[in-house]
Design a protein around this motif. Structure first.
Motif, PDB file in Angstrom:
ATOM      1  N   GLU A 120       0.826  -1.210   0.000  1.00  0.00           N
ATOM      2  CA  GLU A 120       0.000   0.000   0.000  1.00  0.00           C
ATOM      3  C   GLU A 120       0.861   1.262   0.000  1.00  0.00           C
ATOM      4  OE1 GLU A 120      -3.135   0.009   2.938  1.00  0.00           O
ATOM      5  OE2 GLU A 120      -3.103  -2.181   3.043  1.00  0.00           O
ATOM      6  N   TYR A 121       2.066   1.157   0.543  1.00  0.00           N
ATOM      7  CA  TYR A 121       2.997   2.283   0.579  1.00  0.00           C
ATOM      8  C   TYR A 121       4.052   2.090  -0.512  1.00  0.00           C
ATOM      9  CZ  TYR A 121       1.159   3.184   5.330  1.00  0.00           C
ATOM     10  OH  TYR A 121       0.356   3.442   6.412  1.00  0.00           O
ATOM     11  N   PRO A 122       4.574   3.186  -1.082  1.00  0.00           N
ATOM     12  CA  PRO A 122       5.495   3.065  -2.218  1.00  0.00           C
ATOM     13  C   PRO A 122       6.883   2.550  -1.825  1.00  0.00           C
ATOM     14  CG  PRO A 122       5.292   5.362  -1.555  1.00  0.00           C
ATOM     15  CD  PRO A 122       4.268   4.605  -0.748  1.00  0.00           C
ATOM     16  N   LEU A 123       7.526   1.876  -2.770  1.00  0.00           N
ATOM     17  CA  LEU A 123       8.881   1.371  -2.545  1.00  0.00           C
ATOM     18  C   LEU A 123       9.921   2.485  -2.594  1.00  0.00           C
ATOM     19  CD1 LEU A 123       8.706  -1.922  -4.637  1.00  0.00           C
ATOM     20  CD2 LEU A 123       9.080  -1.768  -2.164  1.00  0.00           C
ATOM     21  N   ASN A 124       9.536   3.660  -3.065  1.00  0.00           N
ATOM     22  CA  ASN A 124      10.471   4.785  -3.110  1.00  0.00           C
ATOM     23  C   ASN A 124      10.149   5.823  -2.039  1.00  0.00           C
ATOM     24  OD1 ASN A 124       8.101   5.809  -4.148  1.00  0.00           O
ATOM     25  ND2 ASN A 124       9.037   6.822  -5.915  1.00  0.00           N
ATOM     26  N   GLY A 125       9.378   5.440  -1.045  1.00  0.00           N
ATOM     27  CA  GLY A 125       8.986   6.376   0.006  1.00  0.00           C
ATOM     28  C   GLY A 125      10.072   6.581   1.056  1.00  0.00           C
ATOM     29  N   THR A 126       9.831   7.564   1.906  1.00  0.00           N
ATOM     30  CA  THR A 126      10.709   7.827   3.047  1.00  0.00           C
ATOM     31  C   THR A 126       9.961   7.426   4.307  1.00  0.00           C
ATOM     32  OG1 THR A 126      11.790   9.670   1.920  1.00  0.00           O
ATOM     33  CG2 THR A 126      11.991   9.593   4.320  1.00  0.00           C
ATOM     34  N   TYR A 127      10.592   6.590   5.135  1.00  0.00           N
ATOM     35  CA  TYR A 127       9.911   5.991   6.280  1.00  0.00           C
ATOM     36  C   TYR A 127      10.681   6.261   7.561  1.00  0.00           C
ATOM     37  CZ  TYR A 127       7.311   3.676   2.625  1.00  0.00           C
ATOM     38  OH  TYR A 127       6.526   3.438   1.537  1.00  0.00           O
ATOM     39  N   GLN A 128       9.930   6.373   8.646  1.00  0.00           N
ATOM     40  CA  GLN A 128      10.506   6.651   9.962  1.00  0.00           C
ATOM     41  C   GLN A 128       9.841   5.745  10.986  1.00  0.00           C
ATOM     42  OE1 GLN A 128       9.692  10.469  12.276  1.00  0.00           O
ATOM     43  NE2 GLN A 128      11.695  10.919  11.367  1.00  0.00           N
ATOM     44  N   GLN A 129      10.644   4.863  11.583  1.00  0.00           N
ATOM     45  CA  GLN A 129      10.093   3.951  12.582  1.00  0.00           C
ATOM     46  C   GLN A 129       9.957   4.674  13.915  1.00  0.00           C
ATOM     47  OE1 GLN A 129      11.648  -0.040  12.452  1.00  0.00           O
ATOM     48  NE2 GLN A 129      11.274  -0.373  14.651  1.00  0.00           N
ATOM     49  N   THR A 130       8.794   4.572  14.533  1.00  0.00           N
ATOM     50  CA  THR A 130       8.510   5.354  15.736  1.00  0.00           C
ATOM     51  C   THR A 130       8.448   4.513  17.009  1.00  0.00           C
ATOM     52  OG1 THR A 130       6.125   5.149  15.384  1.00  0.00           O
ATOM     53  CG2 THR A 130       7.227   7.056  14.387  1.00  0.00           C
ATOM     54  N   ALA A 131       8.487   3.175  16.872  1.00  0.00           N
ATOM     55  CA  ALA A 131       8.375   2.303  18.046  1.00  0.00           C
ATOM     56  C   ALA A 131       9.062   0.977  17.746  1.00  0.00           C
ATOM     57  CB  ALA A 131       6.899   2.062  18.395  1.00  0.00           C
ATOM     58  N   ASP A 132       9.383   0.222  18.792  1.00  0.00           N
ATOM     59  CA  ASP A 132       9.900  -1.129  18.598  1.00  0.00           C
ATOM     60  C   ASP A 132       8.792  -2.001  18.015  1.00  0.00           C
ATOM     61  OD1 ASP A 132      12.269  -0.271  19.718  1.00  0.00           O
ATOM     62  OD2 ASP A 132      11.815  -1.051  21.713  1.00  0.00           O
ATOM     63  N   ILE A 133       9.175  -2.891  17.087  1.00  0.00           N
ATOM     64  CA  ILE A 133       8.194  -3.702  16.366  1.00  0.00           C
ATOM     65  C   ILE A 133       8.558  -5.178  16.467  1.00  0.00           C
ATOM     66  CG2 ILE A 133       7.270  -4.240  14.080  1.00  0.00           C
ATOM     67  CD1 ILE A 133       7.665  -1.308  13.330  1.00  0.00           C
ATOM     68  N   VAL A 134       7.561  -5.992  16.758  1.00  0.00           N
ATOM     69  CA  VAL A 134       7.712  -7.451  16.731  1.00  0.00           C
ATOM     70  C   VAL A 134       6.912  -7.965  15.554  1.00  0.00           C
ATOM     71  CG1 VAL A 134       7.365  -9.612  17.976  1.00  0.00           C
ATOM     72  CG2 VAL A 134       7.990  -7.541  19.242  1.00  0.00           C
ATOM     73  N   VAL A 135       7.595  -8.634  14.609  1.00  0.00           N
ATOM     74  CA  VAL A 135       6.895  -9.144  13.431  1.00  0.00           C
ATOM     75  C   VAL A 135       6.483 -10.592  13.660  1.00  0.00           C
ATOM     76  CG1 VAL A 135       8.135  -7.605  11.883  1.00  0.00           C
ATOM     77  CG2 VAL A 135       9.025  -9.913  12.300  1.00  0.00           C
ATOM     78  N   THR A 136       5.546 -11.058  12.862  1.00  0.00           N
ATOM     79  CA  THR A 136       5.101 -12.445  12.947  1.00  0.00           C
ATOM     80  C   THR A 136       5.974 -13.317  12.047  1.00  0.00           C
ATOM     81  OG1 THR A 136       3.498 -12.128  11.167  1.00  0.00           O
ATOM     82  CG2 THR A 136       2.748 -11.732  13.432  1.00  0.00           C
ATOM     83  N   LYS A 137       5.842 -14.632  12.193  1.00  0.00           N
ATOM     84  CA  LYS A 137       6.688 -15.553  11.434  1.00  0.00           C
ATOM     85  C   LYS A 137       6.380 -15.551   9.941  1.00  0.00           C
ATOM     86  CE  LYS A 137       3.693 -19.568  12.329  1.00  0.00           C
ATOM     87  NZ  LYS A 137       3.640 -20.941  12.887  1.00  0.00           N
ATOM     88  N   ASP A 138       5.239 -14.985   9.543  1.00  0.00           N
ATOM     89  CA  ASP A 138       4.900 -14.933   8.116  1.00  0.00           C
ATOM     90  C   ASP A 138       5.297 -13.595   7.476  1.00  0.00           C
ATOM     91  OD1 ASP A 138       3.051 -13.436   9.456  1.00  0.00           O
ATOM     92  OD2 ASP A 138       1.287 -14.245   8.432  1.00  0.00           O
ATOM     93  N   TYR A 139       6.202 -12.867   8.144  1.00  0.00           N
ATOM     94  CA  TYR A 139       6.692 -11.601   7.586  1.00  0.00           C
ATOM     95  C   TYR A 139       7.308 -11.827   6.211  1.00  0.00           C
ATOM     96  CZ  TYR A 139       9.690  -7.565   6.802  1.00  0.00           C
ATOM     97  OH  TYR A 139      10.300  -6.468   6.239  1.00  0.00           O
ATOM     98  N   GLN A 140       6.997 -10.947   5.261  1.00  0.00           N
ATOM     99  CA  GLN A 140       7.552 -11.025   3.912  1.00  0.00           C
ATOM    100  C   GLN A 140       8.496  -9.856   3.682  1.00  0.00           C
ATOM    101  OE1 GLN A 140       4.459 -11.332   0.975  1.00  0.00           O
ATOM    102  NE2 GLN A 140       3.507 -13.111   1.938  1.00  0.00           N
ATOM    103  N   SER A 141       9.664 -10.162   3.126  1.00  0.00           N
ATOM    104  CA  SER A 141      10.659  -9.119   2.867  1.00  0.00           C
ATOM    105  C   SER A 141      10.072  -8.011   1.988  1.00  0.00           C
ATOM    106  CB  SER A 141      11.882  -9.722   2.175  1.00  0.00           C
ATOM    107  OG  SER A 141      12.459 -10.741   2.955  1.00  0.00           O
ATOM    108  N   ILE A 142      10.595  -6.808   2.172  1.00  0.00           N
ATOM    109  CA  ILE A 142      10.140  -5.657   1.393  1.00  0.00           C
ATOM    110  C   ILE A 142      10.789  -5.689   0.016  1.00  0.00           C
ATOM    111  CG2 ILE A 142      10.179  -3.136   1.255  1.00  0.00           C
ATOM    112  CD1 ILE A 142      10.223  -3.153   4.358  1.00  0.00           C
ATOM    113  N   GLY A 143       9.971  -5.613  -1.039  1.00  0.00           N
ATOM    114  CA  GLY A 143      10.468  -5.567  -2.407  1.00  0.00           C
ATOM    115  C   GLY A 143      10.986  -6.911  -2.895  1.00  0.00           C
ATOM    116  N   ASN A 144      11.551  -6.894  -4.105  1.00  0.00           N
ATOM    117  CA  ASN A 144      12.190  -8.075  -4.686  1.00  0.00           C
ATOM    118  C   ASN A 144      13.186  -7.612  -5.742  1.00  0.00           C
ATOM    119  OD1 ASN A 144      10.660  -7.661  -7.155  1.00  0.00           O
ATOM    120  ND2 ASN A 144       8.918  -8.615  -6.108  1.00  0.00           N
ATOM    121  N   ASP A 145      13.783  -8.568  -6.467  1.00  0.00           N
ATOM    122  CA  ASP A 145      14.839  -8.186  -7.401  1.00  0.00           C
ATOM    123  C   ASP A 145      14.322  -7.351  -8.575  1.00  0.00           C
ATOM    124  OD1 ASP A 145      13.432 -10.303  -8.429  1.00  0.00           O
ATOM    125  OD2 ASP A 145      15.178 -11.342  -9.261  1.00  0.00           O
ATOM    126  N   THR A 146      13.078  -7.522  -8.959  1.00  0.00           N
ATOM    127  CA  THR A 146      12.517  -6.715 -10.048  1.00  0.00           C
ATOM    128  C   THR A 146      11.824  -5.448  -9.548  1.00  0.00           C
ATOM    129  OG1 THR A 146      10.486  -8.040 -10.020  1.00  0.00           O
ATOM    130  CG2 THR A 146      12.219  -8.705 -11.565  1.00  0.00           C
TER     131      THR A 146
END
Length: 215
Positions: A49-75
């Motif tokens: 939903e958010y662009p791959l060319n965006g600027t992001y700022q993490q504001t809190a510690d985050i715990v991800v679930t085991k089904d986390y998917q990496s951001i982006g891919n080779d293409t």
């Protein structure tokens, strides 16, 4: 002879002058403000939903679930900027970013447990030629490859074509069983265009057991 000079006076109504001053003084930062990443749900929206060319700022510690998917891919690489603000991402089971052509900085990782048959880096699987990873701290991380061939494993990046700088690993272990492969802390495999600098490892190890595998 007396020469007369003629002057023209332009009158601007006060309401138009006020409008002009308001337009000139309107800040532009609101248009380029970073997108806040407050939790795992926000994180999962990058590249979807958010662009791959965006600027992001993490504001809190985050715990991800085991089904986390990496951001982006080779293409569809991540070309934006991710500012961790020294916050933590916990529980990764794959690369944080798949292919990085942008930047990641000031981010902490903890408790990642990754089992992978492919090229894998905690911060990024591949730090591409324009990619940069800087000021990363990893603690209690394990990256384990069960076998195969031509695999690259690392904390900063699996393959580094760009830049990985200031990586700290505490109680981190990289285990590689694949043949013809490479593993490391800053980067698993660093190409001619890549650079890894200022890497510190404490109570950490890199173990290779496959044929023609190098650490």
């Amino acid at each position: 002879m007396i020469k007369l000079r003629h002057y023209s006076v332009l009158f601007i109504a006060p309401e138009f002058l006020l409008l002009a001053l308001t337009i000139q003084s309107t800040p532009t930062t609101a248009l380029t403000a970073p997108i806040k990443i407050n939790d795992a749900e926000d994180l999962s929206k990058i590249g979807r939903e958010y662009p791959l060319n965006g600027t992001y700022q993490q504001t809190a510690d985050i715990v991800v679930t085991k089904d986390y998917q990496s951001i982006g891919n080779d293409t569809h690489p991540f070309t934006g900027e991710y500012y961790g603000q020294c916050r933590t991402i916990s529980g990764l089971s794959d690369c944080f970013i798949d292919t990085l052509k942008g930047s990641i900085r000031n981010l902490h990782f903890t408790g990642a447990n990754i089992t992978s048959w492919k090229t894998t880096g905690l911060a990024a699987c591949v730090v591409d030629d324009t990619g940069k990873v800087s000021n990363i701290r990893a603690k209690d991380v394990r990256i384990d490859n069960p076998g195969g061939g031509r695999v690259r494993l690392g904390i900063g990046g699996g393959v580094v074509k760009g830049m990985v700088d200031n990586t700290t690993a505490v109680n981190c272990h990289v285990l590689l069983k694949a043949s013809d492969s490479n593993a490391g802390i800053g980067g698993g495999y660093v190409t001619d265009t890549g650079k890894v600098a200022n890497t510190m490892a404490v109570n950490s190890s890199v173990t290779t057991s496959g044929q023609h595998a190098h650490a």
